[in-house]
Design a protein around this motif. Structure first.
Motif, PDB file in Angstrom:
ATOM      1  N   ILE A  38      36.904  42.148  43.469  1.00 47.88           N
ATOM      2  CA  ILE A  38      36.994  43.461  44.105  1.00 47.88           C
ATOM      3  C   ILE A  38      35.714  43.617  44.917  1.00 47.88           C
ATOM      4  O   ILE A  38      34.613  43.509  44.371  1.00 47.88           O
ATOM      5  CB  ILE A  38      37.136  44.569  43.064  1.00 47.88           C
TER       6      ILE A  38
ATOM      7  N   ARG B 257      40.671  44.113  47.427  1.00 46.76           N
ATOM      8  CA  ARG B 257      40.814  42.889  46.658  1.00 46.76           C
ATOM      9  C   ARG B 257      40.697  41.739  47.645  1.00 46.76           C
ATOM     10  O   ARG B 257      41.353  41.765  48.684  1.00 46.76           O
ATOM     11  CB  ARG B 257      42.186  42.890  45.982  1.00 46.76           C
TER      12      ARG B 257
ATOM     13  N   ILE C 289      42.392  48.730  47.943  1.00 51.47           N
ATOM     14  CA  ILE C 289      42.485  49.359  46.632  1.00 51.47           C
ATOM     15  C   ILE C 289      42.199  50.843  46.739  1.00 51.47           C
ATOM     16  O   ILE C 289      42.899  51.682  46.180  1.00 51.47           O
ATOM     17  CB  ILE C 289      41.487  48.711  45.652  1.00 51.47           C
ATOM     18  N   PHE C 290      41.133  51.168  47.483  1.00 52.87           N
ATOM     19  CA  PHE C 290      40.711  52.563  47.594  1.00 52.87           C
ATOM     20  C   PHE C 290      40.059  52.724  48.964  1.00 52.87           C
ATOM     21  O   PHE C 290      39.022  52.118  49.239  1.00 52.87           O
ATOM     22  CB  PHE C 290      39.718  52.890  46.468  1.00 52.87           C
TER      23      PHE C 290
ATOM     24  N   ALA D  22      38.385  54.126  37.734  1.00 51.81           N
ATOM     25  CA  ALA D  22      39.738  53.732  37.347  1.00 51.81           C
ATOM     26  C   ALA D  22      39.625  52.786  36.170  1.00 51.81           C
ATOM     27  O   ALA D  22      38.531  52.298  35.849  1.00 51.81           O
ATOM     28  CB  ALA D  22      40.458  53.047  38.507  1.00 51.81           C
TER      29      ALA D  22
ATOM     30  N   ASP E  51      42.562  47.692  35.310  1.00 55.03           N
ATOM     31  CA  ASP E  51      43.741  47.274  36.078  1.00 55.03           C
ATOM     32  C   ASP E  51      43.966  48.178  37.285  1.00 55.03           C
ATOM     33  O   ASP E  51      44.996  48.104  37.934  1.00 55.03           O
ATOM     34  CB  ASP E  51      44.979  47.243  35.179  1.00 55.03           C
ATOM     35  N   LEU E  52      42.989  49.040  37.579  1.00 49.35           N
ATOM     36  CA  LEU E  52      42.950  49.918  38.751  1.00 49.35           C
ATOM     37  C   LEU E  52      43.946  51.067  38.658  1.00 49.35           C
ATOM     38  O   LEU E  52      44.201  51.754  39.639  1.00 49.35           O
ATOM     39  CB  LEU E  52      43.160  49.134  40.050  1.00 49.35           C
ATOM     40  N   SER E  53      44.506  51.307  37.478  1.00 50.22           N
ATOM     41  CA  SER E  53      45.371  52.471  37.306  1.00 50.22           C
ATOM     42  C   SER E  53      44.507  53.651  36.852  1.00 50.22           C
ATOM     43  O   SER E  53      43.349  53.490  36.485  1.00 50.22           O
ATOM     44  CB  SER E  53      46.446  52.170  36.261  1.00 50.22           C
TER      45      SER E  53
ATOM     46  N   ALA F 182      43.209  56.469  38.416  1.00 53.17           N
ATOM     47  CA  ALA F 182      42.004  56.820  39.171  1.00 53.17           C
ATOM     48  C   ALA F 182      41.610  58.274  38.923  1.00 53.17           C
ATOM     49  O   ALA F 182      42.465  59.160  38.860  1.00 53.17           O
ATOM     50  CB  ALA F 182      42.242  56.581  40.659  1.00 53.17           C
TER      51      ALA F 182
END
Ligand SMILES: [Zn+2]
Length: 368
Positions: A210, A219, A234-235, A265, A268-270, A272
């Motif tokens: 990341i 990513r 991702i963001f 987050a 696993d990037l969930s 946020a």
């Protein structure tokens, strides 16, 4: 006319006339540009994919994964699909993997000797041990990472993070290659704060890290066969700092018209979550992780974040300035972290992460 060979991970085309193999596609890789033969990269690509190389004949320079015998003459081939070694990835001294929990993570100097003494592991290699030398990457001021990135073998990459140049080392040829950006790849330059990228645990094929970019967190995914890379957003934000990780959470500072905020987050990037933090818009050190908290240090203060709680910005006490180039904070025997700096004419240590920090004067050293 070409014959089509399908292996568990790849599709190869065999030219009917010449009996030469060409990689058509491989799991996780973007479009394949098969110029590796012209660039002398066949041995490297064979190791990367776990393909086979000729050993006793010269019928073809490379064979698909799992081929044990040359289909033209029947002689044995060198299979490279069974040589996987599980070496730990290396991301530089500030990202030593598997450090014990009671050692600060993210320091500019390695914490491994500290970890060794805490866990009584075998000592690190001693100074003076013979080393191999290798060429420096053509573009300077790099962060380095040696990892498998989802492939059977490890490879070294170097990102010149002020110049937007990603470089790949072919260890068999001993050469650096500049990777080309695929269409829509984000600009990898990041200069708002000190650079840091976050390794991916259990990466997909080609997945590197990341990374902070000018347009937000992405990513980074490489295709070492075609020597290209792509990014996946991702963001999207104007980042103020490099991202940091604390156990199951990742976090990063970013700027909005309403001020600096913190994005966090799960790994696993969930899930946020955004927080407000009245803090500067850039110029932070790479985050340090210690005792369940992330610290972004700044010339004017420290930003502290514990997963699940709002971040806190603590300005340094009046008249005291940090020396952020000394290699990061120091851990004392009682487990507290101390940062060196100076007030007036003398150096002192300040206790990190406290509203009313303790000071300890350093005798002897003078400001120079
Ligand atoms: Zn042969």
């Amino acid at each position: 006319m070409a014959y089509r060979w399908e292996t568990p991970a790849s599709v190869w085309l065999e030219d009917e006339a010449s009996a030469q193999f060409e990689l058509a596609s491989s799991a996780g890789l973007s479009r394949i540009d098969w110029q590796v033969q012209a660039r002398g990269r066949l041995p490297d690509v064979a190791h990367l994919l776990g393909a086979s190389l000729p050993s006793a004949c010269r019928c073809a320079p490379i064979y698909p994964e799992g081929f044990a015998f040359c289909p033209t003459c029947g002689r044995a081939l060198a299979r490279l699909d069974e040589q996987r070694k599980n070496r730990p990835d290396w991301w530089g001294p500030w990202s030593d993997q598997f450090l014990p929990r009671h050692v600060p993570h993210g320091l500019a100097v390695t914490s491994l000797p500290l970890g060794d003494s805490l866990e009584e592991r075998p000592p690190a290699p001693h100074v003076g041990r013979a080393e191999l030398s290798m060429p420096a990457p053509p573009n300077a001021h790099c962060v380095f990472a040696a990892g498998a990135f989802g492939f059977p073998v490890q490879r070294l990459i170097a990102l010149a993070h002020t110049r937007n140049v990603l470089q790949y080392f072919d260890p068999l040829a001993g050469l650096w290659h500049v990777m080309a950006a695929e269409e829509y790849a984000a600009d990898l330059a990041f200069t708002a704060s000190e650079y840091a990228w976050l390794p991916v645990q259990n990466p997909r094929r080609g997945e590197v890290a990341i990374v902070p970019t000018a347009t937000g967190l992405c990513r980074l995914v490489i295709n070492p066969v075609s020597e290209t890379y792509r990014t996946e957003a991702i963001f999207d934000a104007t980042l103020a700092s490099a991202p940091g990780a604390m156990r199951r959470h990742v976090a990063c500072l970013f700027n909005t018209s309403g001020g600096t905020r913190l994005w966090s987050a799960l790994a696993d990037l969930s899930g946020a979550v955004l927080y407000d933090c009245a803090a500067p818009a850039g110029g932070y050190t790479r985050p340090i992780g210690y005792d369940g908290r992330l610290y972004w240090l700044h010339a004017e203060g420290q930003l502290i974040w514990q997963p699940g709680a709002p971040p806190r910005w603590l300005p340094w006490p009046q008249g005291w300035s940090p020396r952020l180039s000394f290699g990061g904070p120091t851990q004392s025997r009682d487990g507290r972290l101390w940062l060196a700096g100076h007030a007036a004419q003398s150096y002192s240590f300040i206790e990190l992460g406290k509203d009313n920090p303790q000071f300890e004067a350093i005798s002897g050293a003078r400001l120079g």
